[in-house]
Design a protein around this motif. Structure first.
Motif, mmCIF file in Angstrom:
data_model
loop_
_atom_site.group_PDB
_atom_site.id
_atom_site.type_symbol
_atom_site.label_atom_id
_atom_site.label_comp_id
_atom_site.label_asym_id
_atom_site.label_seq_id
_atom_site.Cartn_x
_atom_site.Cartn_y
_atom_site.Cartn_z
ATOM 1 N N MET A 128 15.765 27.963 41.557
ATOM 2 C CA MET A 128 16.442 28.645 40.452
ATOM 3 C C MET A 128 16.029 28.005 39.136
ATOM 4 O O MET A 128 15.953 26.778 39.034
ATOM 5 C CB MET A 128 17.969 28.595 40.608
ATOM 6 C CG MET A 128 18.513 29.415 41.767
ATOM 7 S SD MET A 128 20.319 29.328 41.853
ATOM 8 C CE MET A 128 20.766 30.139 40.310
ATOM 9 N N ARG A 129 15.752 28.828 38.162
ATOM 10 C CA ARG A 129 15.324 28.336 36.857
ATOM 11 C C ARG A 129 16.382 27.424 36.242
ATOM 12 O O ARG A 129 16.063 26.392 35.645
ATOM 13 C CB ARG A 129 15.047 29.529 35.937
ATOM 14 C CG ARG A 129 14.473 29.159 34.576
ATOM 15 C CD ARG A 129 14.319 30.398 33.712
ATOM 16 N NE ARG A 129 13.702 30.103 32.424
ATOM 17 C CZ ARG A 129 12.399 30.108 32.190
ATOM 18 N NH1 ARG A 129 11.556 30.377 33.176
ATOM 19 N NH2 ARG A 129 11.930 29.835 30.991
ATOM 20 N N GLU A 130 17.660 27.789 36.382
ATOM 21 C CA GLU A 130 18.725 26.999 35.771
ATOM 22 C C GLU A 130 18.839 25.613 36.395
ATOM 23 O O GLU A 130 19.087 24.626 35.705
ATOM 24 C CB GLU A 130 20.070 27.739 35.893
ATOM 25 C CG GLU A 130 21.203 27.111 35.093
ATOM 26 C CD GLU A 130 20.887 26.960 33.622
ATOM 27 O OE1 GLU A 130 21.386 25.982 33.011
ATOM 28 O OE2 GLU A 130 20.154 27.793 33.062
ATOM 29 N N ASN A 131 18.637 25.527 37.711
ATOM 30 C CA ASN A 131 18.649 24.214 38.368
ATOM 31 C C ASN A 131 17.499 23.348 37.861
ATOM 32 O O ASN A 131 17.664 22.142 37.646
ATOM 33 C CB ASN A 131 18.551 24.373 39.883
ATOM 34 C CG ASN A 131 19.846 24.844 40.506
ATOM 35 O OD1 ASN A 131 20.914 24.656 39.931
ATOM 36 N ND2 ASN A 131 19.752 25.468 41.668
ATOM 37 N N CYS A 132 16.351 23.968 37.692
ATOM 38 C CA CYS A 132 15.187 23.242 37.181
ATOM 39 C C CYS A 132 15.448 22.768 35.752
ATOM 40 O O CYS A 132 15.107 21.645 35.383
ATOM 41 C CB CYS A 132 13.945 24.134 37.230
ATOM 42 S SG CYS A 132 12.409 23.265 36.854
ATOM 43 N N ARG A 133 16.093 23.616 34.966
ATOM 44 C CA ARG A 133 16.411 23.268 33.584
ATOM 45 C C ARG A 133 17.365 22.064 33.545
ATOM 46 O O ARG A 133 17.179 21.126 32.757
ATOM 47 C CB ARG A 133 17.041 24.465 32.866
ATOM 48 C CG ARG A 133 17.277 24.220 31.375
ATOM 49 C CD ARG A 133 18.092 25.362 30.758
ATOM 50 N NE ARG A 133 17.445 26.653 30.957
ATOM 51 C CZ ARG A 133 16.480 27.118 30.196
ATOM 52 N NH1 ARG A 133 16.024 26.398 29.187
ATOM 53 N NH2 ARG A 133 15.953 28.302 30.419
ATOM 54 N N LYS A 134 18.384 22.078 34.399
ATOM 55 C CA LYS A 134 19.342 20.968 34.447
ATOM 56 C C LYS A 134 18.646 19.668 34.833
ATOM 57 O O LYS A 134 18.934 18.607 34.272
ATOM 58 C CB LYS A 134 20.456 21.281 35.449
ATOM 59 C CG LYS A 134 21.432 22.348 35.001
ATOM 60 C CD LYS A 134 22.475 22.601 36.088
ATOM 61 C CE LYS A 134 23.459 23.681 35.672
ATOM 62 N NZ LYS A 134 24.445 23.961 36.748
ATOM 63 N N PHE A 135 17.743 19.753 35.818
ATOM 64 C CA PHE A 135 17.010 18.558 36.230
ATOM 65 C C PHE A 135 16.174 18.012 35.076
ATOM 66 O O PHE A 135 16.164 16.804 34.828
ATOM 67 C CB PHE A 135 16.104 18.874 37.424
ATOM 68 C CG PHE A 135 15.173 17.740 37.771
ATOM 69 C CD1 PHE A 135 15.634 16.632 38.469
ATOM 70 C CD2 PHE A 135 13.842 17.768 37.371
ATOM 71 C CE1 PHE A 135 14.788 15.568 38.761
ATOM 72 C CE2 PHE A 135 12.991 16.719 37.654
ATOM 73 C CZ PHE A 135 13.461 15.614 38.360
ATOM 74 N N LEU A 136 15.465 18.895 34.381
ATOM 75 C CA LEU A 136 14.621 18.464 33.266
ATOM 76 C C LEU A 136 15.452 17.802 32.166
ATOM 77 O O LEU A 136 15.044 16.795 31.587
ATOM 78 C CB LEU A 136 13.847 19.648 32.693
ATOM 79 C CG LEU A 136 12.673 20.154 33.525
ATOM 80 C CD1 LEU A 136 12.141 21.463 32.939
ATOM 81 C CD2 LEU A 136 11.565 19.115 33.603
ATOM 82 N N GLN A 137 16.618 18.353 31.900
ATOM 83 C CA GLN A 137 17.479 17.780 30.860
ATOM 84 C C GLN A 137 17.978 16.397 31.262
ATOM 85 O O GLN A 137 18.026 15.476 30.444
ATOM 86 C CB GLN A 137 18.652 18.720 30.587
ATOM 87 C CG GLN A 137 18.231 20.019 29.903
ATOM 88 C CD GLN A 137 19.349 21.048 29.813
ATOM 89 O OE1 GLN A 137 20.419 20.891 30.417
ATOM 90 N NE2 GLN A 137 19.116 22.115 29.066
#
Length: 307
Positions: A76-85
């Motif tokens: 999921m894009r949002e999970n990837c975004r959270k990890f990157l943050q």
């Protein structure tokens, strides 16, 4: 193009290396006794970064000294975004270090991290979040989950289900567990019962620092307070340059006691309940202040410190 979370799948490689000469992560993972402990720390740190045990999948762990290389899959894009943050803010690395300390029962496990997607070094573009997401999205997983990872996942799931069944508030679904129900929270919660660490081959109970610890440190650390501060700053943003030098200048007239006192005060205020005895002892040990560490641990309470 990649806006649908249902279709969004990407892959990246996480490179881990301990900055301590005494700790070789590939060797620890290669050990039959320590493999599950390292895996658990990785699993929990990844869960901390996304807020879910299922936010990131580990497909394969490669041992290539001095690196431990983990192939990650994001669904999921949002999970990837959270990890990157979390990764960009240094929270993932901090969480991983904390979990490794606990699962391996070590005083400290300093870790260096790198993130790559294909030929792209993502650490160089972390401030460009969308670009990082696109790089990860372009790299599709080239394998299914490794059999060894599947076995470790199953063992981890069984362990956490048993832990949850022993709690006073049982869960009907072990798959719904999140990291905070399984481990020490990396965000400032109180320490769980039984938290311990190893010093000089002895086991000690971990706890948050007390006013007595604070005063002993300020009284006994003397001229090495700045060196201890440099060790603490590795995992404490509030002590990053030029904070320590500023403290030295600001409290120059008051002397060494006040400088050391203000250093630890800033550490305690910024880290809260995560300002633990274990972290201070690790910093003292790193700077060969063994006598002071022993004093804080009460190993010779009737003796005066002679260092």
């Amino acid at each position: 193009m990649a806006d649908s979370s249902d279709l969004w799948i990407g892959s990246a490689y996480l490179f881990l290396q301990s900055t301590s000469e005494k700790i070789v992560l590939p060797s620890l993972y290669g050990s039959s006794h320590q493999k599950s402990s390292v895996f658990k720390a990785l699993k929990l740190a990844l869960a901390d970064s996304t807020g879910s045990l299922h936010g990131v999948d580990m497909l394969k762990v490669h041992c290539s000294e001095p690196h431990l290389i983990i192939q990650l899959k994001f669904c999921m894009r949002e999970n990837c975004r959270k990890f990157l943050q979390s990764y960009r803010a240094g929270l993932f690395r901090e969480s991983l270090q904390n979990h490794l300390q606990v699962t391996l029962s070590m005083t400290a496990v300093p870790v260096q991290v790198e993130l790559k997607a294909g030929s792209e070094q993502l650490d160089r573009m972390l401030n460009e979040e969308e670009r990082c997401l696109d790089c990860i999205y372009k790299e599709k997983p080239d394998r299914l989950r490794d059999e060894e990872i599947a076995e470790l996942e199953e063992s981890f799931r069984s362990l956490t289900c048993r832990q949850q069944s022993n709690n006073t508030t049982p869960s009907n679904n072990c798959n719904s567990l999140n990291s905070s129900s399984l481990s020490y929270c990396s965000g400032g919660s109180s320490l769980p019962p039984g938290a311990t660490f190893i010093f000089q081959e002895q086991q000690f109970a971990n706890r948050t620092l007390t006013p007595d610890d604070h005063q002993k440190f300020a009284k006994l650390v003397s001229k090495k307070w700045k060196q201890v501060g440099r060790s603490l700053q590795k995992n404490c943003r509030a002590l990053r340059d030029p904070v320590i030098d500023n403290l030295a200048h600001e409290y120059d007239r008051e002397g060494l006691y006040e400088q050391a006192y203000q250093l630890l005060l800033k550490f305690i205020q910024s880290e809260g309940k995560r300002a633990t005895l274990q972290r201070l002892i690790a910093a003292l040990e790193e700077n060969s202040l063994i006598t002071l560490a022993e004093e804080l641990l009460g190993l010779h309470p009737s003796e005066n410190d002679t260092s």
